[in-house]
Design a protein around this motif. Structure first.
Motif, PDB file in Angstrom:
ATOM      1  N   GLY A   1      59.639  78.406  67.453  1.00  0.00           N
ATOM      2  CA  GLY A   1      58.506  78.713  67.800  1.00  0.00           C
ATOM      3  C   GLY A   1      57.680  77.689  68.598  1.00  0.00           C
ATOM      4  N   SER A   2      56.940  77.784  69.491  1.00  0.00           N
ATOM      5  CA  SER A   2      56.088  76.808  70.382  1.00  0.00           C
ATOM      6  C   SER A   2      54.983  77.361  71.144  1.00  0.00           C
ATOM      7  CB  SER A   2      57.083  75.858  71.159  1.00  0.00           C
ATOM      8  OG  SER A   2      56.229  74.853  72.116  1.00  0.00           O
ATOM      9  N   TRP A   3      54.203  76.550  71.438  1.00  0.00           N
ATOM     10  CA  TRP A   3      52.988  76.936  72.406  1.00  0.00           C
ATOM     11  C   TRP A   3      53.316  76.480  73.883  1.00  0.00           C
ATOM     12  CZ3 TRP A   3      51.369  73.787  68.269  1.00  0.00           C
ATOM     13  CH2 TRP A   3      51.146  72.502  68.520  1.00  0.00           C
TER      14      TRP A   3
ATOM     15  N   ALA B   1      53.704  72.710  65.056  1.00  0.00           N
ATOM     16  CA  ALA B   1      52.605  72.612  63.955  1.00  0.00           C
ATOM     17  C   ALA B   1      51.365  72.095  64.593  1.00  0.00           C
ATOM     18  CB  ALA B   1      53.190  71.990  62.601  1.00  0.00           C
ATOM     19  N   ARG B   2      50.247  72.958  64.483  1.00  0.00           N
ATOM     20  CA  ARG B   2      49.161  72.082  64.959  1.00  0.00           C
ATOM     21  C   ARG B   2      48.510  71.218  63.855  1.00  0.00           C
ATOM     22  NH1 ARG B   2      47.683  74.299  70.202  1.00  0.00           N
ATOM     23  NH2 ARG B   2      48.002  76.471  70.129  1.00  0.00           N
ATOM     24  N   SER B   3      47.750  70.160  64.499  1.00  0.00           N
ATOM     25  CA  SER B   3      47.321  69.215  63.415  1.00  0.00           C
ATOM     26  C   SER B   3      46.012  69.464  62.554  1.00  0.00           C
ATOM     27  CB  SER B   3      47.170  67.707  64.309  1.00  0.00           C
ATOM     28  OG  SER B   3      46.123  68.234  65.436  1.00  0.00           O
ATOM     29  N   TYR B   4      45.927  68.809  61.849  1.00  0.00           N
ATOM     30  CA  TYR B   4      44.772  68.902  60.677  1.00  0.00           C
ATOM     31  C   TYR B   4      44.699  70.318  60.055  1.00  0.00           C
ATOM     32  CZ  TYR B   4      43.881  64.440  62.604  1.00  0.00           C
ATOM     33  OH  TYR B   4      44.018  63.041  63.161  1.00  0.00           O
ATOM     34  N   ALA B   5      43.446  70.941  60.052  1.00  0.00           N
ATOM     35  CA  ALA B   5      43.272  72.117  59.308  1.00  0.00           C
ATOM     36  C   ALA B   5      43.983  73.356  59.907  1.00  0.00           C
ATOM     37  CB  ALA B   5      41.923  72.519  59.651  1.00  0.00           C
TER      38      ALA B   5
ATOM     39  N   ASP C   1      49.036  65.619  68.992  1.00  0.00           N
ATOM     40  CA  ASP C   1      48.881  66.937  69.593  1.00  0.00           C
ATOM     41  C   ASP C   1      50.036  67.970  69.067  1.00  0.00           C
ATOM     42  OD1 ASP C   1      47.747  68.794  71.727  1.00  0.00           O
ATOM     43  OD2 ASP C   1      49.989  68.906  72.309  1.00  0.00           O
ATOM     44  N   MET C   2      51.358  67.490  68.780  1.00  0.00           N
ATOM     45  CA  MET C   2      52.033  68.606  67.996  1.00  0.00           C
ATOM     46  C   MET C   2      53.143  67.808  67.191  1.00  0.00           C
ATOM     47  SD  MET C   2      53.996  69.346  71.680  1.00  0.00           S
ATOM     48  CE  MET C   2      54.728  68.161  72.642  1.00  0.00           C
ATOM     49  N   ALA C   3      53.556  68.661  66.483  1.00  0.00           N
ATOM     50  CA  ALA C   3      54.666  68.163  65.362  1.00  0.00           C
ATOM     51  C   ALA C   3      55.625  69.335  65.191  1.00  0.00           C
ATOM     52  CB  ALA C   3      54.194  68.025  63.945  1.00  0.00           C
ATOM     53  N   ILE C   4      56.632  69.235  64.542  1.00  0.00           N
ATOM     54  CA  ILE C   4      57.656  70.262  64.078  1.00  0.00           C
ATOM     55  C   ILE C   4      57.699  70.594  62.794  1.00  0.00           C
ATOM     56  CG2 ILE C   4      59.851  71.132  64.701  1.00  0.00           C
ATOM     57  CD1 ILE C   4      60.045  69.687  67.263  1.00  0.00           C
ATOM     58  N   THR C   5      57.858  71.793  62.345  1.00  0.00           N
ATOM     59  CA  THR C   5      57.990  71.901  61.045  1.00  0.00           C
ATOM     60  C   THR C   5      59.186  73.204  60.797  1.00  0.00           C
ATOM     61  OG1 THR C   5      56.892  72.382  58.810  1.00  0.00           O
ATOM     62  CG2 THR C   5      56.165  73.725  60.748  1.00  0.00           C
ATOM     63  N   MET C   6      59.568  73.289  59.461  1.00  0.00           N
ATOM     64  CA  MET C   6      60.430  74.574  59.294  1.00  0.00           C
ATOM     65  C   MET C   6      59.763  75.522  58.239  1.00  0.00           C
ATOM     66  SD  MET C   6      62.905  72.256  56.774  1.00  0.00           S
ATOM     67  CE  MET C   6      63.776  73.614  55.797  1.00  0.00           C
TER      68      MET C   6
ATOM     69  N   SER D   1      53.717  55.540  61.156  1.00  0.00           N
ATOM     70  CA  SER D   1      52.452  54.802  60.933  1.00  0.00           C
ATOM     71  C   SER D   1      51.751  55.850  60.052  1.00  0.00           C
ATOM     72  CB  SER D   1      51.556  54.072  61.856  1.00  0.00           C
ATOM     73  OG  SER D   1      51.070  55.295  62.572  1.00  0.00           O
ATOM     74  N   ALA D   2      50.797  55.271  58.950  1.00  0.00           N
ATOM     75  CA  ALA D   2      50.086  56.233  58.103  1.00  0.00           C
ATOM     76  C   ALA D   2      49.094  57.059  59.182  1.00  0.00           C
ATOM     77  CB  ALA D   2      49.153  55.309  57.135  1.00  0.00           C
ATOM     78  N   SER D   3      48.644  56.369  60.218  1.00  0.00           N
ATOM     79  CA  SER D   3      47.601  57.144  60.922  1.00  0.00           C
ATOM     80  C   SER D   3      48.212  58.438  61.848  1.00  0.00           C
ATOM     81  CB  SER D   3      47.111  56.089  62.030  1.00  0.00           C
ATOM     82  OG  SER D   3      47.830  55.492  62.883  1.00  0.00           O
ATOM     83  N   ASN D   4      49.618  58.086  62.431  1.00  0.00           N
ATOM     84  CA  ASN D   4      50.445  59.130  62.715  1.00  0.00           C
ATOM     85  C   ASN D   4      50.842  60.164  61.687  1.00  0.00           C
ATOM     86  OD1 ASN D   4      50.036  58.028  65.434  1.00  0.00           O
ATOM     87  ND2 ASN D   4      51.773  56.898  65.423  1.00  0.00           N
ATOM     88  N   LEU D   5      50.695  60.122  60.576  1.00  0.00           N
ATOM     89  CA  LEU D   5      51.541  60.809  59.543  1.00  0.00           C
ATOM     90  C   LEU D   5      50.132  61.658  59.294  1.00  0.00           C
ATOM     91  CD1 LEU D   5      53.494  58.722  57.156  1.00  0.00           C
ATOM     92  CD2 LEU D   5      54.613  60.613  58.670  1.00  0.00           C
ATOM     93  N   ALA D   6      49.163  61.030  59.006  1.00  0.00           N
ATOM     94  CA  ALA D   6      47.853  61.979  58.690  1.00  0.00           C
ATOM     95  C   ALA D   6      47.368  63.074  59.262  1.00  0.00           C
ATOM     96  CB  ALA D   6      46.643  60.869  58.767  1.00  0.00           C
ATOM     97  N   PRO D   7      47.515  63.461  60.553  1.00  0.00           N
ATOM     98  CA  PRO D   7      47.332  64.827  61.058  1.00  0.00           C
ATOM     99  C   PRO D   7      48.224  65.878  60.425  1.00  0.00           C
ATOM    100  CG  PRO D   7      47.397  63.192  62.848  1.00  0.00           C
ATOM    101  CD  PRO D   7      48.011  62.647  61.557  1.00  0.00           C
ATOM    102  N   TRP D   8      49.204  65.593  59.670  1.00  0.00           N
ATOM    103  CA  TRP D   8      50.241  66.449  59.316  1.00  0.00           C
ATOM    104  C   TRP D   8      50.477  66.561  57.761  1.00  0.00           C
ATOM    105  CZ3 TRP D   8      51.093  64.368  64.224  1.00  0.00           C
ATOM    106  CH2 TRP D   8      50.829  65.056  65.366  1.00  0.00           C
ATOM    107  N   GLN D   9      49.372  65.617  57.129  1.00  0.00           N
ATOM    108  CA  GLN D   9      49.429  65.516  55.924  1.00  0.00           C
ATOM    109  C   GLN D   9      48.401  66.136  54.860  1.00  0.00           C
ATOM    110  OE1 GLN D   9      49.191  60.987  54.966  1.00  0.00           O
ATOM    111  NE2 GLN D   9      50.926  61.427  54.019  1.00  0.00           N
TER     112      GLN D   9
END
Length: 410
Positions: free
Chosen positions: A38-40, A93-97, A303-308, A122-130
């Motif tokens: 799925g995707s937007w 997956a949307r980032s953050y909240a 902007d975007m990540a992929i999850t399962m 990097s930690a900063s690039n992981l953070a939005p989906w952590q």
């Protein structure tokens, strides 16, 4: 009677063999695993199909079908699918909240132990989906950037240089206006773009990067301090250089104004780069400059990540695809098939084919980067801040009043 005695064992044998044969056919049919994604991003069907075809060469038994949803409907549609147990196996997956909410609801899988994820970003690039405890709920896929598009041909013709600070930028706009040009293509009609691309693009220049953003998020610094007031004032100052009737200029209008050379510059996001691939003039990019005495920073937004899906029928196959995206080979293949203006977030040095994409990425060198200001913790302020920017550009309120109106809601 004798004939029946002979036929009976044969019939019994056939009864035993037929189910075995049927089961064999079923096993053969199930050798291919089909996953849905799925995707937007409805604009990315061609690119994503190329990416998924490349992965199929590595995993021929796995077919991944890209099934995007109309962007404004994605959040609601995905939630409905997940609630009803019909959600995709893989999904953006949307980032953050917004992403955290779906993980907390039990829909997104825990991705923390996917090979390469914690090592290659990097930690900063992981953070939005952590999550706050360090749990990862997605694999970072692409980021976008913000900058000033400019017409190189007009700059050369008029003997103009790229400005090094905000004051020089305003002086440049004034020079262009005096010579009969419309300096900026930006308008207000669609509302979101003036906030997301322009205001959030310049805001780190005034308040600083992620470490300072956190101080505003936790209330250590007020949203109406001198730095915020100065940022709103920058929007007020630049309004006069936007097109005549800029209040009614749509985002599409802005693209047309720049592409038709009726405006010399356009403050926008990297995702627009592909619109100008066939432009009849040479164009380039420069960072939105900081005011004198401050360091220029870049809004480089995750902007975007992929999850399962936690309930996917094929967890191993879905996990294997995500692990591939965490490798240099997978990230390189992905970067080659991302739309123009979307950038890989992995730590490997990846060269992009599009020269303007590389130009965008080069703007990050030596500069602090951060996400759009409200995304991590303050999305409830998105609309009030948007209206404050619009009102201050229209001259309805002062920069101080704009800052005060948002700060009162904190």
């Amino acid at each position: 009677m004798k004939r029946l005695h002979v036929l009976l064992p044969m019939l019994l044998l056939l009864c035993v063999l037929l189910p075995v044969s049927a089961q064999g056919s079923k096993a053969e049919a199930s050798d291919e695993v089909v996953l849905t994604m799925g995707s937007w991003r409805t604009d990315d069907v061609e690119q994503m199909n190329r990416l998924l075809a490349a992965y199929k060469k590595l995993a021929p038994e796995v077919t991944i079908k890209f099934q995007p949803t109309n962007p404004p409907d994605y959040n609601a549609t995905l939630r409905l699918q997940l609630d009803s147990g019909t959600g995709p196996d893989l999904m953006y997956a949307r980032s953050y909240a917004a992403g955290q909410e779906l993980f907390n609801a039990g829909y997104f899988a825990d991705c923390t132990d996917i090979p390469g994820l914690m090592d290659n970003f990097s930690a900063s690039n992981l953070a939005p989906w952590q999550m706050s405890d360090g749990t990862m709920f997605a694999v970072p896929f692409a980021a976008v950037s913000h900058a000033v598009y400019y017409n190189k041909d007009i700059f050369e013709k008029e003997g103009l240089a790229v400005p090094n600070d905000w004051e020089s930028f305003l002086s440049l706009c004034n020079t262009l206006e005096n010579r009969g040009y419309t300096p900026l293509a930006n308008g207000l009609a669609d509302e979101w773009d003036i906030l997301e691309t322009f205001f959030f693009g310049l805001l780190p220049n005034y308040i600083g990067g992620a470490d300072m953003r956190v101080k505003y998020e936790n209330g250590e610094l007020p949203l109406n301090d001198k730095n915020f007031v100065a940022a709103y004032q920058a929007m007020a100052d630049v309004a006069r250089y936007c097109p005549d009737g800029f209040e009614s200029v749509t985002y599409n209008d802005s693209q047309v104004l720049f592409n038709s050379q009726k405006a010399v510059m356009f403050v926008d996001g990297s995702w627009t780069a592909g619109v100008y691939k066939d432009a009849s003039f040479e164009w380039g990019l420069f960072a939105i400059p900081a005011p004198k005495g401050k360091n220029t920073a870049i809004c480089f937004h995750p902007d975007m990540a992929i999850t399962m899906n936690r309930e996917t029928e094929y967890p191993e196959e879905a996990k294997a695809f995500l692990a591939w995206l965490c490798t240099e080979e997978g990230a390189t293949t992905a970067s080659q098939n991302l739309p123009s203006g979307y950038f890989p977030m992995i730590d490997f040095p990846i060269k992009l084919e599009d020269p303007h994409a590389n130009e965008f990425l080069s703007l990050n060198a030596g500069k602090e980067t951060d996400a759009r200001f409200v995304w991590p913790k303050l999305m409830n302020l998105y609309s009030p801040m948007n209206q404050a920017v619009i009102k201050v550009m229209k001259g309805d309120i002062t920069a101080k009043q704009a800052a005060d109106s948002v700060s009162a809601l904190m």
